[in-house]
Scaffold this motif. Structure first.
Motif, PDB file in Angstrom:
ATOM      1  N   GLY A  19       0.779  -1.234   0.000  1.00 49.91           N
ATOM      2  CA  GLY A  19       0.000   0.000   0.000  1.00 49.91           C
ATOM      3  C   GLY A  19       0.803   1.271   0.000  1.00 49.91           C
ATOM      4  O   GLY A  19       0.255   2.354  -0.212  1.00 49.91           O
ATOM      5  N   ASP A  20       2.115   1.177   0.215  1.00 53.72           N
ATOM      6  CA  ASP A  20       2.956   2.380   0.261  1.00 53.72           C
ATOM      7  C   ASP A  20       4.005   2.400  -0.843  1.00 53.72           C
ATOM      8  O   ASP A  20       4.971   3.142  -0.768  1.00 53.72           O
ATOM      9  CB  ASP A  20       3.649   2.500   1.621  1.00 53.72           C
ATOM     10  CG  ASP A  20       4.518   1.293   1.948  1.00 53.72           C
ATOM     11  OD1 ASP A  20       4.454   0.278   1.212  1.00 53.72           O
ATOM     12  OD2 ASP A  20       5.272   1.351   2.934  1.00 53.72           O
ATOM     13  N   ARG A  21       3.837   1.590  -1.886  1.00 54.79           N
ATOM     14  CA  ARG A  21       4.882   1.550  -2.917  1.00 54.79           C
ATOM     15  C   ARG A  21       4.325   1.053  -4.255  1.00 54.79           C
ATOM     16  O   ARG A  21       3.255   0.449  -4.329  1.00 54.79           O
ATOM     17  CB  ARG A  21       6.034   0.666  -2.461  1.00 54.79           C
ATOM     18  CG  ARG A  21       5.728  -0.804  -2.454  1.00 54.79           C
ATOM     19  CD  ARG A  21       6.695  -1.587  -1.600  1.00 54.79           C
ATOM     20  NE  ARG A  21       6.271  -1.574  -0.204  1.00 54.79           N
ATOM     21  CZ  ARG A  21       6.810  -2.321   0.743  1.00 54.79           C
ATOM     22  NH1 ARG A  21       7.842  -3.085   0.458  1.00 54.79           N
ATOM     23  NH2 ARG A  21       6.373  -2.287   1.977  1.00 54.79           N
ATOM     24  N   ARG A  22       5.099   1.350  -5.274  1.00 56.94           N
ATOM     25  CA  ARG A  22       4.829   0.835  -6.606  1.00 56.94           C
ATOM     26  C   ARG A  22       5.871  -0.230  -6.933  1.00 56.94           C
ATOM     27  O   ARG A  22       7.021  -0.113  -6.537  1.00 56.94           O
ATOM     28  CB  ARG A  22       4.904   1.955  -7.656  1.00 56.94           C
ATOM     29  CG  ARG A  22       3.888   3.061  -7.456  1.00 56.94           C
ATOM     30  CD  ARG A  22       4.094   4.174  -8.483  1.00 56.94           C
ATOM     31  NE  ARG A  22       3.115   5.235  -8.331  1.00 56.94           N
ATOM     32  CZ  ARG A  22       3.274   6.291  -7.523  1.00 56.94           C
ATOM     33  NH1 ARG A  22       4.398   6.414  -6.826  1.00 56.94           N
ATOM     34  NH2 ARG A  22       2.335   7.207  -7.421  1.00 56.94           N
ATOM     35  N   HIS A  23       5.464  -1.235  -7.670  1.00 54.36           N
ATOM     36  CA  HIS A  23       6.425  -2.241  -8.094  1.00 54.36           C
ATOM     37  C   HIS A  23       7.389  -1.635  -9.112  1.00 54.36           C
ATOM     38  O   HIS A  23       6.995  -0.781  -9.916  1.00 54.36           O
ATOM     39  CB  HIS A  23       5.702  -3.440  -8.714  1.00 54.36           C
ATOM     40  CG  HIS A  23       4.915  -4.241  -7.731  1.00 54.36           C
ATOM     41  ND1 HIS A  23       5.419  -4.614  -6.508  1.00 54.36           N
ATOM     42  CD2 HIS A  23       3.650  -4.734  -7.784  1.00 54.36           C
ATOM     43  CE1 HIS A  23       4.511  -5.313  -5.855  1.00 54.36           C
ATOM     44  NE2 HIS A  23       3.434  -5.401  -6.604  1.00 54.36           N
ATOM     45  N   ASP A  56       0.244  -3.647  -6.381  1.00 51.23           N
ATOM     46  CA  ASP A  56       0.904  -2.543  -5.680  1.00 51.23           C
ATOM     47  C   ASP A  56      -0.109  -1.449  -5.388  1.00 51.23           C
ATOM     48  O   ASP A  56      -1.323  -1.594  -5.640  1.00 51.23           O
ATOM     49  CB  ASP A  56       2.115  -2.040  -6.462  1.00 51.23           C
ATOM     50  CG  ASP A  56       1.763  -1.343  -7.772  1.00 51.23           C
ATOM     51  OD1 ASP A  56       0.580  -1.024  -8.019  1.00 51.23           O
ATOM     52  OD2 ASP A  56       2.699  -1.091  -8.569  1.00 51.23           O
ATOM     53  N   ALA A  57       0.360  -0.334  -4.833  1.00 50.12           N
ATOM     54  CA  ALA A  57      -0.562   0.717  -4.381  1.00 50.12           C
ATOM     55  C   ALA A  57      -1.414   1.253  -5.527  1.00 50.12           C
ATOM     56  O   ALA A  57      -2.632   1.427  -5.391  1.00 50.12           O
ATOM     57  CB  ALA A  57       0.230   1.840  -3.719  1.00 50.12           C
ATOM     58  N   ASP A  58      -0.789   1.533  -6.683  1.00 55.14           N
ATOM     59  CA  ASP A  58      -1.551   2.052  -7.818  1.00 55.14           C
ATOM     60  C   ASP A  58      -2.548   1.024  -8.334  1.00 55.14           C
ATOM     61  O   ASP A  58      -3.667   1.372  -8.747  1.00 55.14           O
ATOM     62  CB  ASP A  58      -0.601   2.465  -8.951  1.00 55.14           C
ATOM     63  CG  ASP A  58       0.174   3.728  -8.641  1.00 55.14           C
ATOM     64  OD1 ASP A  58      -0.144   4.398  -7.630  1.00 55.14           O
ATOM     65  OD2 ASP A  58       1.102   4.053  -9.404  1.00 55.14           O
ATOM     66  N   GLU A  59      -2.168  -0.248  -8.318  1.00 62.46           N
ATOM     67  CA  GLU A  59      -3.068  -1.293  -8.817  1.00 62.46           C
ATOM     68  C   GLU A  59      -4.239  -1.518  -7.858  1.00 62.46           C
ATOM     69  O   GLU A  59      -5.367  -1.783  -8.295  1.00 62.46           O
ATOM     70  CB  GLU A  59      -2.267  -2.575  -9.039  1.00 62.46           C
ATOM     71  CG  GLU A  59      -1.283  -2.453 -10.207  1.00 62.46           C
ATOM     72  CD  GLU A  59      -0.207  -3.504 -10.234  1.00 62.46           C
ATOM     73  OE1 GLU A  59       0.443  -3.673 -11.290  1.00 62.46           O
ATOM     74  OE2 GLU A  59       0.014  -4.172  -9.196  1.00 62.46           O
ATOM     75  N   ILE A  60      -3.983  -1.395  -6.549  1.00 64.27           N
ATOM     76  CA  ILE A  60      -5.088  -1.467  -5.590  1.00 64.27           C
ATOM     77  C   ILE A  60      -6.052  -0.301  -5.818  1.00 64.27           C
ATOM     78  O   ILE A  60      -7.280  -0.485  -5.846  1.00 64.27           O
ATOM     79  CB  ILE A  60      -4.568  -1.439  -4.137  1.00 64.27           C
ATOM     80  CG1 ILE A  60      -3.755  -2.697  -3.832  1.00 64.27           C
ATOM     81  CG2 ILE A  60      -5.728  -1.318  -3.146  1.00 64.27           C
ATOM     82  CD1 ILE A  60      -3.024  -2.652  -2.499  1.00 64.27           C
ATOM     83  N   MET A  61      -5.506   0.902  -5.995  1.00 68.57           N
ATOM     84  CA  MET A  61      -6.354   2.068  -6.217  1.00 68.57           C
ATOM     85  C   MET A  61      -7.166   1.924  -7.507  1.00 68.57           C
ATOM     86  O   MET A  61      -8.345   2.314  -7.558  1.00 68.57           O
ATOM     87  CB  MET A  61      -5.505   3.340  -6.260  1.00 68.57           C
ATOM     88  CG  MET A  61      -4.869   3.720  -4.934  1.00 68.57           C
ATOM     89  SD  MET A  61      -6.046   4.056  -3.602  1.00 68.57           S
ATOM     90  CE  MET A  61      -6.933   5.488  -4.289  1.00 68.57           C
ATOM     91  N   ALA A  62      -6.563   1.366  -8.543  1.00 66.04           N
ATOM     92  CA  ALA A  62      -7.299   1.156  -9.795  1.00 66.04           C
ATOM     93  C   ALA A  62      -8.459   0.190  -9.581  1.00 66.04           C
ATOM     94  O   ALA A  62      -9.555   0.390 -10.128  1.00 66.04           O
ATOM     95  CB  ALA A  62      -6.358   0.638 -10.874  1.00 66.04           C
TER      96      ALA A  62
END
Length: 455
Positions: free
Chosen positions: A210-214, A397-403
């Motif tokens: 939740g705090d990073r991008r792959h 990753d965080a961006d994919e969870i948000m998407a």
């Protein structure tokens, strides 16, 4: 109606979420705590009274941090159903028996060599306990609404991540509760993308990353570089790996690298009975992943399967370059410990960690630069080259969870961020609040919240 967070808060392990409706109790996930000792000690605490009168258990997937406490539950008297997808039921047969055997072996080894602080050392549970739990599994197909307790209906959807992983939706009193489980990656080379969900009244969402991008670097190039550099030193590349999901992804990439001529035809060994058994399920559950049957067969042909203890010990005597994939992925147990003991002191070798390393695990210590680690009562120096590769992660990753969250057509009434270490969970909480405007918070361990709508 209430929800109690009995695990998976402040940590990526021990997931247990108890739904209470009048006298009905349903537990979603039943995982082991792993990592720091103060977390692992929770596994040995007396069974919480709230778990002694359950009506049903539901699993999001088979990884031990979500299923590994089931043998304790069964040993302590639970005899109700455990609902999961067919693939999760099949994997649980492998993982829980392997976990029990490993714990019995470790206790026996500690007693024989006298390095346990307890006399005698004992396993958390036995193979018989695991077999008792496995008799309770009840397979449920995806998208098939299933009553599991009075007034509670279950619906499972694909979550990606590993074979059988599902999001869990519970319909209760006109409300919808959604548990994300572990979300996979939309562009995973093997697993299918998590299915979108349009609405839920209450949402529990994981936050492992939740705090990073792959990293965006090429997995194949990085893997080829580490193996090639190790070959030039005439060394061995040891890859601690999760037996389910990660081992098969590594096998697939290594097959592709050899096929495309990016690495020599170096011997690749898979030294995990559990991973070997799990690999066969990729042919059985072909609709749950992207690989063709020919690709499944090819990646297996390119790997030498290590089945016996004697074969495993022989690998420690290798004098020619090789790649060894062995469980566990965080070096918390399994055959990889023997390989670390033999290979880590030699600077010609490489240790390649291929995924998330929870705080307090040997893997996390080694990645952080530890000069030695404690293995079976001995301090083993780490002189091998250490590499960490996050591009193989099976977690969004965080961006994919948000998407995935943006797929909701209306916001949940309340969102809880779970299954993440504190910084990761709070970072995702802030993003959800700021970017989506949802009501969101990070719950505390053993906290109980009311799910009744405010009138």
């Amino acid at each position: 109606m209430q929800l109690t967070f009995l695990g998976g808060t402040g940590t990526v392990t021990g997931s247990k979420f108890l739904l209470t409706r009048d006298s009905t109790r349903v537990l979603v996930d039943c995982g082991l705590f792993q990592g720091y000792k103060q977390l692992r000690l929770r596994n040995w605490e007396p069974l919480p009274p709230a778990l002694r009168q359950l009506d049903a258990v539901v699993l999001t997937h088979a990884h031990l941090d979500h299923s590994g406490y089931l043998p304790v539950l069964a040993r302590e008297g639970y005899s109700g159903p455990i609902y999961a997808t067919p693939a999760t039921c099949a994997l649980a047969q492998i993982l829980l028996l392997d976990s029990a055997r490993l714990q019995e072996e470790q206790a026996e080894h500690a007693n024989r060599h006298g390095y346990s602080k307890h006399s005698p050392a004992r396993p958390l549970y036995t193979e018989e306990d695991a077999k008792r739990a496995l008799t309770l599994l009840r397979p449920v197909e995806l998208h098939q609404a299933t009553p599991i307790a009075p007034g509670i209906e279950l619906l499972l959807r694909t979550a990606g991540h590993i074979l059988g992983a599902a999001t869990v939706q519970l319909g209760v009193d006109g409300q919808t509760l959604l548990f994300s489980g572990d979300l996979g990656r939309p562009q995973d080379p093997i697993m299918r993308a998590p299915e979108p969900v349009s609405a839920a009244d209450v949402l529990l969402v994981e936050s492992t990353y939740g705090d990073r991008r792959h990293p965006t670097e090429s997995t194949e190039q990085y893997l080829a570089q580490v193996i090639t550099q190790t070959l030039l030193r005439h060394g061995i590349t040891l890859v601690p790996s999760f037996a389910v999901g990660r081992a098969q992804l590594l096998m697939y990439y290594l097959y592709k690298l050899k096929r495309d001529g990016l690495i020599p035809d170096v011997p690749v060994y898979l030294n995990s009975p559990m991973a070997t058994d799990a690999t066969s399920l990729y042919l059985q559950f072909r609709n749950e992943h992207r690989l063709t049957p020919d690709e499944c067969v090819a990646m297996c042909k390119g790997t030498r399967i290590v089945r016996t203890v004697d074969e495993s010990r022989h690998l420690d005597q290798l004098r020619e370059p090789a790649v060894i994939i062995a469980a566990s992925g965080m070096a918390t147990g399994g055959r990889v410990l023997h390989h670390l003991k033999a290979l880590a002191p030699n600077p010609r070798n490489s240790i390649l960690f291929s995924g998330f390393q929870a705080g307090g695990t040997r893997g996390a210590d080694i990645v952080a630069g530890a000069r030695s680690v404690r293995l079976q009562g001995e301090d083993v120096p780490i002189r091998a080259q250490v590499h960490a590769m996050d591009t193989l992660s099976a977690h969004a990753d965080a961006d994919e969870i948000m998407a995935w969250l943006r797929g909701f057509t209306r916001p949940p009434r309340q969102t809880y961020v779970i299954h993440g270490e504190p910084h990761a969970a709070d970072t995702l909480r802030r993003r959800i609040s700021l970017e989506l405007g949802w009501q969101v918070r990070v719950p505390e361990h053993q906290e109980t919240v009311s799910l009744d709508p405010v009138r």
